[in-house]
Design an enzyme around this catalytic site. Structure first.
Site, short mmCIF file in Angstrom:
data_model
loop_
_atom_site.label_atom_id
_atom_site.label_comp_id
_atom_site.label_asym_id
_atom_site.label_seq_id
_atom_site.Cartn_x
_atom_site.Cartn_y
_atom_site.Cartn_z
CD GLN B 128 -2.52 1.23 2.69
OE1 GLN B 128 -1.88 1.26 3.73
NE2 GLN B 128 -3.83 1.25 2.68
N GLY B 129 0.89 1.97 -1.09
CA GLY B 129 1.67 3.20 -1.18
C GLY B 129 0.80 4.43 -1.01
CB SER B 163 3.36 -2.87 5.27
OG SER B 163 3.19 -1.99 6.35
CD GLU B 249 -5.93 0.41 6.91
OE1 GLU B 249 -6.21 1.10 5.93
OE2 GLU B 249 -4.91 0.55 7.57
C1 LIG Z 1 3.90 -0.57 11.24
C2 LIG Z 1 3.37 0.43 10.28
C3 LIG Z 1 2.98 0.04 9.03
C4 LIG Z 1 2.49 0.96 8.10
N1 LIG Z 1 2.17 0.51 6.86
C5 LIG Z 1 1.80 1.41 5.92
C6 LIG Z 1 1.56 1.00 4.57
O1 LIG Z 1 1.68 -0.17 4.25
N2 LIG Z 1 1.21 1.91 3.67
C7 LIG Z 1 1.05 3.22 4.00
O2 LIG Z 1 0.68 3.99 3.11
N3 LIG Z 1 1.27 3.65 5.27
C8 LIG Z 1 1.64 2.78 6.22
N4 LIG Z 1 1.91 3.20 7.51
C9 LIG Z 1 1.81 4.64 7.80
C10 LIG Z 1 0.73 5.04 8.78
O3 LIG Z 1 -0.51 5.05 8.15
C11 LIG Z 1 1.13 6.42 9.33
O4 LIG Z 1 2.27 6.24 10.11
C12 LIG Z 1 0.07 7.06 10.17
O5 LIG Z 1 -1.08 7.38 9.42
C13 LIG Z 1 0.58 8.33 10.84
O6 LIG Z 1 1.24 9.19 9.95
P1 LIG Z 1 2.70 9.74 10.29
O7 LIG Z 1 3.52 8.58 10.66
O8 LIG Z 1 3.12 10.60 9.19
O9 LIG Z 1 2.52 10.60 11.62
P2 LIG Z 1 2.05 12.12 11.67
O10 LIG Z 1 0.83 12.29 10.86
O11 LIG Z 1 3.21 13.01 11.40
O12 LIG Z 1 1.67 12.22 13.21
C14 LIG Z 1 2.64 12.44 14.24
C15 LIG Z 1 1.90 12.66 15.56
O13 LIG Z 1 1.03 13.80 15.42
C16 LIG Z 1 -0.29 13.45 15.70
N5 LIG Z 1 -1.20 14.19 14.81
C17 LIG Z 1 -1.12 14.39 13.48
N6 LIG Z 1 -2.18 15.07 13.02
C18 LIG Z 1 -2.95 15.31 14.10
C19 LIG Z 1 -4.20 15.96 14.29
N7 LIG Z 1 -4.90 16.50 13.28
N8 LIG Z 1 -4.68 16.01 15.54
C20 LIG Z 1 -4.02 15.44 16.58
N9 LIG Z 1 -2.86 14.82 16.46
C21 LIG Z 1 -2.34 14.75 15.23
C22 LIG Z 1 -0.38 11.96 15.44
O14 LIG Z 1 -1.43 11.34 16.19
C23 LIG Z 1 0.97 11.48 15.90
O15 LIG Z 1 0.96 11.31 17.30
C24 LIG Z 1 2.38 2.31 8.45
C25 LIG Z 1 2.77 2.72 9.73
C26 LIG Z 1 3.27 1.80 10.65
C27 LIG Z 1 3.68 2.28 12.00
#
Ligand SMILES: Cc1cc2nc3c(=O)[nH]c(=O)nc-3n(C[C@H](O)[C@H](O)[C@H](O)COP(=O)(O)OP(=O)(O)OC[C@H]3O[C@@H](n4cnc5c(N)ncnc54)[C@H](O)[C@@H]3O)c2cc1C
Lengths: 293, 396
Positions: B128-129, B163, B249
């Protein structure tokens, strides 16, 4: 496997909510807080509506329904903060004459507490050494007792008390959400602020988890399936949590208003504390479930 | 309200258990959890066995090659496979739970015929990209660009946390086909494409997770040419298609895991009784509380499944919260937390052994940290619950 409520169950719930809205709305609640007493006429009406005889077989003059239905009705009573020894009287239907119709008010000892002892017509269990306490809940007079035999309906009592807690937890969630939509600060409804939003979301999560546990315990206890006691204990544990913590969060969302006697929030919190001390406490429930792991 | 399973459901369960008892001993030994190519081989072999026994795509519609099973049958499947210690969906996760159902719902006849059977057979693995370095929680702000060139899109940008990227054949890719402007808000102008992972210009750089494995990766896209025929849904309509994907999901994705958590909790209690930690009432009570939590989470799952079976008319929530789809976010919020608490308790049961990575509980303790982040963080889930279920005002 079907967990959803049947149409009859939905209708039962709607009917009781309407009855309580009309007969024990906010004004009645506030009046009762000022003059705590059991409203005998209301008690008979509840009896006539089947609150106490719900699980008595039809042949014995009851409604012939089960614990799942009783749980739905008790949930409504919990929402309305309906006072009185509801669980004790319900459990006495069929054994104490007049309990089923609401002509007799029955109190019961759970081994530690008895509510509404002075106003009850009958007491189930050992209450010889009962000592009055200044109850934290203005609408639940309490006595402390020491020991005595275990109430035969302890498991069902725990599930029904959990249902009352569930109703209260759902109600405080609604009160918080409603207030958060209306109250404005910094030029916006406070519900637009994430700190407030997240409090409300947490309240819903606790309520929904407790609801799943309470309804399931009602079904498994009824059928005496394996694990009924731990299911009842788990339901009580999660519903106590939901009621107490939701009331606290609701109070927080209401700000200074929440700290006043005028707001209803403290009534939910205090009643939730009382119920959390009844039948199975959190510590007892945790030990019971741990022992079964 | 009746939690008993019907006769038909019990027949289904019986046949499945019988098959599992025969099939599982035929599996090769489980690979090292850090070895992703080994895990892909293992997971796809399991998928192949399911396919041959008629259990592949159980919950997929029959016209997409699935079995069209009821949600309750799917629940029973997840419950029994977990109980029997069968492998997880693993590397097949995106294909079976996201991309496949999305293509089944939104794809053309040709697209369904091309992509669905290999997923069901375990021949092709998807990833999933969606997420990008600058677009995580705020997914709609993604910037990977796709420019039309004849019958191709030319795609440039980068993705992250993808992933299984290291071992995938295809990627469900979100790209921007229309730059954001006053006329084009960020939720528009996004398109859903299927990209071959071996296309020229795709570079995968595995990232090591804190648990030590390379289960996700960074992905760099440098003028990657993707045929227009590999677009699912209309151009610039990708956000809607994405919502279809994301709705898959939630649901029953964690069912097997709840069963596993309950089993682990029983093992925790046995270990604590053996090593003397059970004498600590505080720890004992924590385990008791977790017992209540996981039992309730299981009931919540049964309820969610019941409601999805009934066409989504909710009967829960006396206060008017009985809306369909209430279950997913509510469940994920509590489950992700409870899973972390479970492995915190495991560390207390283990005492000094909690520092030994050879014990599987310690690996699981590390992995549990991702549950409050992946698939929408807890903060985002709380926003969803507050705004969409409780009706509180939007943030912006
Ligand atoms: C094990 C794992 C597998 C994954 N696999 C995939 C995959 O296969 N494909 C894919 O596309 N993605 C994948 N992801 C990505 C995942 O969807 C994102 O990590 C997640 O949506 C959070 O985005 P970010 O990491 O950029 O954090 P950010 O969005 O930068 O968030 C950082 C912090 O800020 C908080 N925050 C952000 N916005 C707000 C808001 N509006 N209000 C309050 N708090 C906020 C968040 O809760 C978090 O605590 C994976 C992540 C993990 C950990």
């Amino acid at each position: 496997m079907e967990f959803r409520l049947t149409d009859d169950q939905l209708a039962l719930r709607t009917g009781f909510r309407a009855l309580l809205d009309g007969r024990f709305g906010r004004e009645a609640l506030r009046a009762a807080v000022e003059r705590p007493a059991i409203d005998r006429a209301l008690w008979r009406e509840l009896g006539d509506a089947g609150l106490f005889s719900l699980r008595l077989p039809e042949a014995d003059g009851g409604v012939g329904l089960g614990l799942p239905e009783a749980v739905l009705v008790f949930e409504e009573a919990g929402r309305a903060l309906l006072p009185g020894p509801l669980v004790a009287t319900h459990l006495a239907a069929g054994t104490v004459p007049g309990a089923d119709t609401g002509r007799t008010v029955v109190a019961a000892s759970d081994g530690a507490l008895v509510e509404w002892l002075a106003e009850a017509d009958e007491v189930v269990g050992e209450a010889g050494d009962a000592r009055p306490v200044r109850s934290v809940d203005p609408l639940t007079p309490l006595h402390r007792v020491t020991g005595g035999p275990e109430h035969p309906g302890r498991s069902a009592a725990a599930v029904l008390t959990a249902a009352l807690q569930l109703g209260s937890a759902a109600r405080t969630t609604e009160l918080a959400v409603q207030y958060a939509k209306e109250r404005e600060q910094f030029g916006r409804p406070i519900g637009a602020f994430q700190a407030v939003k997240h409090l409300c979301a947490g309240m819903l999560v606790r309520t929904e988890l407790a609801r799943a546990a309470v309804y399931a315990a009602a079904v498994t206890s009824e059928g005496r399936w394996g694990g009924a006691d731990t299911d009842a204990a788990g339901a009580k544990l999660l519903a106590d949590d939901a009621a107490v913590r939701n009331a606290r969060d609701c109070l927080q969302v209401h700000g200074g208003m929440g700290f006043t006697w005028e707001s209803d929030v403290h009534l939910h919190l205090k009643r939730a504390w009382v119920r959390a001390g009844q039948w199975i406490t959190g510590a007892e429930a945790e030990e019971l479930i741990a022992a079964a792991l | 309200m009746d939690l008993r399973y019907t006769q038909d459901e019990e027949v289904f369960r019986g046949q499945l258990k019988e098959w599992l008892a025969k099939a599982l001993p035929a599996l090769p030994p489980a690979p090292d959890p850090l070895d992703w190519p080994g895990r892909r081989a293992y997971d796809t072999a399991w998928q192949r066995m399911l396919y041959e026994a008629g259990y592949a795509g159980l919950h997929w519609p029959a016209d997409a090659g699935g079995r069209g099973a009821t949600p309750t049958q799917h629940l029973i499947f997840l419950e029994e496979t977990e109980r029997a210690g069968a492998p997880y969906v693993g590397a097949n996760f995106v294909g079976l739970l996201h991309a496949g159902p999305t293509i089944a719902a939104e794809g053309t006849v040709e697209q369904r015929a091309r992509w669905l059977p290999p997923v069901l057979r375990g021949d092709e693995v998807w990833c999933q990209g969606f997420s990008e370095p600058g677009a995580g929680s705020d997914l709609a702000s993604l910037r990977t660009r796709a420019v039309r060139d004849g019958d191709h899109y030319v795609v440039s940008g980068s993705k992250v946390w993808t992933s299984h990227a290291e071992v995938a054949d295809w990627c469900e890719l979100l790209v921007r086909t229309e730059p954001v402007s006053d006329a084009v808000p960020k939720h528009r102008g996004i398109t859903w494409l299927a990209m071959r992972m071996d296309a020229p210009g795709v570079t995968v750089r595995p990232l090591r997770t804190l648990a030590g494995s390379t289960e996700f990766a960074e992905m760099f896209l440098d003028d990657v040419r993707i045929p227009v025929t590999d677009r699912v849904g209309a151009e610039n309509d990708g956000w809607r298609v994405t919502m279809v994907t994301l709705s898959y999901e939630r649901g029953t994705a964690f069912v097997g895991e709840v069963v596993a958590c309950r089993r682990t909790l029983g093992e925790l209690a046995r270990t604590a009784r053996d090593n003397g930690r059970w004498e600590d009432p505080a720890l004992r009570r924590r385990l008791g509380r977790l017992g209540a939590e996981f039992a309730a989470l299981w009931r919540l799952t049964q309820w969610n499944v019941s409601e999805s079976q009934g066409g989504g008319v909710g009967s829960r929530g006396g206060g008017g919260f009985g809306v369909p789809g209430i279950g997913g976010s509510v469940f994920k919020l509590r489950y992700s937390q409870a899973r972390q608490e479970l492995y915190e308790a495991a560390a207390d049961v283990l005492g000094p052994d909690a520092l030994d990575l050879a014990h599987p509980w310690n690996q699981d303790r590390l992995s549990s940290l991702s549950y409050t982040i992946a698939a929408g963080t807890s903060q985002i889930q709380q926003n969803i619950v507050a705004e969409r279920i409780l009706g509180l005002p939007k943030e912006r």
